[in-house]
Design an enzyme around this catalytic site. Structure first.
Site, PDB file in Angstrom:
ATOM      1  N   GLY A  15      18.626  -1.244 -11.627  1.00 63.44           N
ATOM      2  CA  GLY A  15      19.436  -1.748 -10.517  1.00 63.44           C
ATOM      3  C   GLY A  15      18.752  -2.957  -9.920  1.00 63.44           C
ATOM      4  O   GLY A  15      17.703  -3.389 -10.402  1.00 63.44           O
ATOM      5  N   PHE A  18      15.561  -3.591  -4.007  1.00 64.17           N
ATOM      6  CA  PHE A  18      15.949  -2.844  -2.794  1.00 64.17           C
ATOM      7  C   PHE A  18      16.936  -1.714  -3.073  1.00 64.17           C
ATOM      8  O   PHE A  18      17.641  -1.255  -2.185  1.00 64.17           O
ATOM      9  CB  PHE A  18      16.524  -3.775  -1.702  1.00 64.17           C
ATOM     10  CG  PHE A  18      15.688  -4.994  -1.457  1.00 64.17           C
ATOM     11  CD1 PHE A  18      14.478  -4.898  -0.780  1.00 64.17           C
ATOM     12  CD2 PHE A  18      16.086  -6.237  -1.927  1.00 64.17           C
ATOM     13  CE1 PHE A  18      13.687  -6.017  -0.576  1.00 64.17           C
ATOM     14  CE2 PHE A  18      15.301  -7.362  -1.726  1.00 64.17           C
ATOM     15  CZ  PHE A  18      14.101  -7.251  -1.038  1.00 64.17           C
ATOM     16  N   LYS A  21      14.424   1.977  -6.706  1.00 61.41           N
ATOM     17  CA  LYS A  21      14.063   2.399  -8.065  1.00 61.41           C
ATOM     18  C   LYS A  21      12.700   3.107  -8.114  1.00 61.41           C
ATOM     19  O   LYS A  21      12.557   4.132  -8.762  1.00 61.41           O
ATOM     20  CB  LYS A  21      14.029   1.183  -9.007  1.00 61.41           C
ATOM     21  CG  LYS A  21      15.390   0.544  -9.205  1.00 61.41           C
ATOM     22  CD  LYS A  21      15.345  -0.548 -10.258  1.00 61.41           C
ATOM     23  CE  LYS A  21      14.481  -1.723  -9.881  1.00 61.41           C
ATOM     24  NZ  LYS A  21      14.965  -2.460  -8.684  1.00 61.41           N
ATOM     25  N   THR A  22      11.719   2.521  -7.415  1.00 61.77           N
ATOM     26  CA  THR A  22      10.383   3.124  -7.462  1.00 61.77           C
ATOM     27  C   THR A  22      10.384   4.502  -6.797  1.00 61.77           C
ATOM     28  O   THR A  22       9.782   5.443  -7.308  1.00 61.77           O
ATOM     29  CB  THR A  22       9.356   2.189  -6.793  1.00 61.77           C
ATOM     30  OG1 THR A  22       9.316   0.975  -7.546  1.00 61.77           O
ATOM     31  CG2 THR A  22       7.956   2.792  -6.780  1.00 61.77           C
ATOM     32  N   ASP A  91       6.512   1.757 -13.910  1.00 63.07           N
ATOM     33  CA  ASP A  91       7.214   1.112 -12.811  1.00 63.07           C
ATOM     34  C   ASP A  91       7.357  -0.383 -13.091  1.00 63.07           C
ATOM     35  O   ASP A  91       6.454  -0.999 -13.663  1.00 63.07           O
ATOM     36  CB  ASP A  91       6.422   1.333 -11.515  1.00 63.07           C
ATOM     37  CG  ASP A  91       7.257   1.094 -10.273  1.00 63.07           C
ATOM     38  OD1 ASP A  91       8.507   1.037 -10.389  1.00 63.07           O
ATOM     39  OD2 ASP A  91       6.672   0.986  -9.170  1.00 63.07           O
ATOM     40  N   GLU A  92       8.466  -0.954 -12.684  1.00 60.35           N
ATOM     41  CA  GLU A  92       8.685  -2.402 -12.786  1.00 60.35           C
ATOM     42  C   GLU A  92       8.433  -2.950 -14.197  1.00 60.35           C
ATOM     43  O   GLU A  92       7.697  -3.921 -14.397  1.00 60.35           O
ATOM     44  CB  GLU A  92       7.794  -3.142 -11.779  1.00 60.35           C
ATOM     45  CG  GLU A  92       8.108  -2.748 -10.348  1.00 60.35           C
ATOM     46  CD  GLU A  92       7.407  -3.632  -9.326  1.00 60.35           C
ATOM     47  OE1 GLU A  92       8.095  -4.495  -8.749  1.00 60.35           O
ATOM     48  OE2 GLU A  92       6.204  -3.474  -9.130  1.00 60.35           O
TER      49      GLU A  92
END
Ligand SMILES: [Zn+2]
Length: 194
Positions: A15, A18, A21-22, A91-92
């Site tokens: 997505g 903001f 997701k994390t 993550d990321e």
């Protein structure tokens, strides 16, 4: 009759910025931890933060987190140390340099029975797919597609707009430590590059 063991899988959380997701990734890992499974979280090593780390969850747990660099060396490290855990979070994932190589590592980990959770931006601030997103999302078993709230109209935001002094700007795909800021926007309010 064939006995089926616990099978591995890749779960993506994607997505715009903001969209939480994390947080969702950490909730998934926390759920694994509550089931007594071994868990590790990998984060991209950016802006000089590196090494061992930990993430506090809503339920007050501490999950081990490792920052690995975004080159092939880091991708290899994810594979090598990921093997020692049952559930792996990344993550990321948009930050790693070689999306195809990372995607192949995720495939191999899942094939070997690991549960792999990966959070990533699906689109750039130009409204185009990240190379990593195309590579990774095509290999996932499940996708959780999150949305944010559009700062302009309160609608459902699926885009991330880069802005400077209130004006839309474009340029490099990833700017680390830059002075840019980002806004979640809906399709209608999103401004595409000329
Ligand atoms: Zn809007």
């Amino acid at each position: 009759m064939r006995m089926t063991g616990r099978s591995g899988r890749i779960i993506a959380i994607t997505g715009p910025m903001f969209s939480g997701k994390t947080s969702r990734l950490i909730e998934f890992l926390e759920r694994e931890e509550l089931a007594g499974r071994s868990v590790v979280l990998f984060k991209p090593e950016i802006d000089n933060r590196y090494g061992e780390d930990s993430v506090s969850t809503h339920k007050g747990m501490k999950l081990p987190a490792r920052r690995v660099n975004i080159s092939m060396e880091g991708i290899k490290q994810i594979e090598d140390s990921g093997k020692g855990f049952e559930a792996i979070g990344i993550d990321e994932a948009e930050f790693w340099s070689d999306g195809a190589a990372l995607a192949e590592v995720l495939d191999r980990l899942a094939d070997s029975g690991k549960t792999v959770y990966v959070s990533l931006l699906n689109r750039s601030h130009r409204g185009e797919p990240f190379g990593n997103a195309s590579e990774i999302l095509a290999r996932t078993d499940t996708v959780h597609s999150l949305t944010a709230i559009c700062v302009r109209c309160g609608g459902e935001a699926t885009f991330t707009q880069r802005v400077r002094n209130g004006k839309e700007v474009f340029g490099e795909l990833i700017q680390i430590g830059g002075k840019d800021s980002y806004e979640p926007r809906c399709r209608n309010c999103f401004v595409r590059p000329e």
